[in-house]
Design a protein around this motif. Structure first.
Motif, PDB file in Angstrom:
ATOM      1  N   GLY A  16      18.878  28.729  56.527  1.00 64.17           N
ATOM      2  CA  GLY A  16      18.408  29.901  56.273  1.00 64.17           C
ATOM      3  C   GLY A  16      18.348  30.203  54.641  1.00 64.17           C
ATOM      4  O   GLY A  16      18.132  29.261  53.817  1.00 64.17           O
ATOM      5  N   ASP A  17      18.848  31.211  54.432  1.00 67.95           N
ATOM      6  CA  ASP A  17      18.871  31.622  53.033  1.00 67.95           C
ATOM      7  C   ASP A  17      19.975  30.709  52.189  1.00 67.95           C
ATOM      8  O   ASP A  17      19.792  30.670  51.171  1.00 67.95           O
ATOM      9  N   ALA A  21      18.924  28.874  48.914  1.00 69.75           N
ATOM     10  CA  ALA A  21      19.641  29.117  47.659  1.00 69.75           C
ATOM     11  C   ALA A  21      20.577  27.931  47.239  1.00 69.75           C
ATOM     12  O   ALA A  21      20.145  27.637  45.976  1.00 69.75           O
ATOM     13  N   LEU A  22      20.953  27.146  48.043  1.00 67.15           N
ATOM     14  CA  LEU A  22      21.672  25.814  47.714  1.00 67.15           C
ATOM     15  C   LEU A  22      20.608  24.682  47.048  1.00 67.15           C
ATOM     16  O   LEU A  22      20.867  24.201  46.085  1.00 67.15           O
ATOM     17  N   PRO A  77      19.056  38.799  44.127  1.00 71.65           N
ATOM     18  CA  PRO A  77      20.084  39.347  45.009  1.00 71.65           C
ATOM     19  C   PRO A  77      20.240  38.692  46.332  1.00 71.65           C
ATOM     20  O   PRO A  77      21.398  38.531  46.797  1.00 71.65           O
ATOM     21  N   THR A  78      19.300  38.065  47.119  1.00 72.92           N
ATOM     22  CA  THR A  78      19.598  37.592  48.474  1.00 72.92           C
ATOM     23  C   THR A  78      20.167  36.174  48.188  1.00 72.92           C
ATOM     24  O   THR A  78      21.098  35.834  49.015  1.00 72.92           O
ATOM     25  N   SER A  84      27.287  33.226  47.750  1.00 74.38           N
ATOM     26  CA  SER A  84      28.403  33.895  47.885  1.00 74.38           C
ATOM     27  C   SER A  84      29.306  33.520  49.072  1.00 74.38           C
ATOM     28  O   SER A  84      30.379  33.204  49.354  1.00 74.38           O
ATOM     29  N   ASP A  85      28.520  33.760  50.470  1.00 74.52           N
ATOM     30  CA  ASP A  85      28.927  33.617  51.765  1.00 74.52           C
ATOM     31  C   ASP A  85      29.027  32.149  51.987  1.00 74.52           C
ATOM     32  O   ASP A  85      30.006  31.782  52.515  1.00 74.52           O
ATOM     33  N   LEU A  86      28.123  31.301  51.437  1.00 74.92           N
ATOM     34  CA  LEU A  86      28.340  29.758  51.520  1.00 74.92           C
ATOM     35  C   LEU A  86      29.616  29.222  50.801  1.00 74.92           C
ATOM     36  O   LEU A  86      30.229  28.698  51.378  1.00 74.92           O
ATOM     37  N   LEU A  87      29.860  29.971  49.611  1.00 79.55           N
ATOM     38  CA  LEU A  87      31.037  29.610  48.858  1.00 79.55           C
ATOM     39  C   LEU A  87      32.191  29.905  49.727  1.00 79.55           C
ATOM     40  O   LEU A  87      33.224  29.000  49.847  1.00 79.55           O
ATOM     41  N   ILE A  88      32.433  30.943  50.259  1.00 86.60           N
ATOM     42  CA  ILE A  88      33.194  31.437  51.033  1.00 86.60           C
ATOM     43  C   ILE A  88      33.807  30.339  52.264  1.00 86.60           C
ATOM     44  O   ILE A  88      34.773  30.145  52.560  1.00 86.60           O
ATOM     45  N   ARG A  89      32.439  30.366  52.806  1.00 84.10           N
ATOM     46  CA  ARG A  89      32.498  29.403  54.181  1.00 84.10           C
ATOM     47  C   ARG A  89      33.132  27.788  53.604  1.00 84.10           C
ATOM     48  O   ARG A  89      33.750  27.178  54.558  1.00 84.10           O
TER      49      ARG A  89
END
Length: 106
Positions: A16-17, A21-22, A77-78, A84-89
């Protein structure tokens, strides 16, 4: 780099997003022996196998992209939220798979 017998491979599914983004920032991973091409060509159907050095490069690259003030890198922003979510994961998976280096990214 060739993995040794004690190197742990962690399978990560990115979709997905997060994947979009990656792939947009895959140029930040050019120093990681083909990780940039693996990410750019990744379709998000099967898990991506990552080793400790891949996690190190991903974490550094994502952090660099999020902190970048370059006019050539415009993250929506998406994309910022997804990275940011991926970095945390990624950090959580890294700490779980490689506890001996836990805390080195904080």
């Amino acid at each position: 780099m060739k993995p040794g017998k004690r190197d742990v491979k962690v399978n990560v599914l990115i979709q997905g997003d997060e994947l979009d983004a990656l792939q947009d920032i895959s140029g930040y991973f050019t120093e990681c022996f083909g990780l940039d091409d693996r990410i750019y060509n990744y379709k998000g159907v099967r898990p991506l196998g990552l080793y400790s050095w891949d996690f190190d490069c991903l974490i550094a690259g994502i952090e660099d992209a999020l902190e970048s003030t370059s006019p050539y890198l415009k993250l929506s922003p998406t994309a910022v939220r997804a990275l940011s979510d991926l970095l945390i994961r990624i950090k959580a998976l890294d700490a779980e798979a490689y506890p001996q280096k836990a805390g080195s990214w904080e």
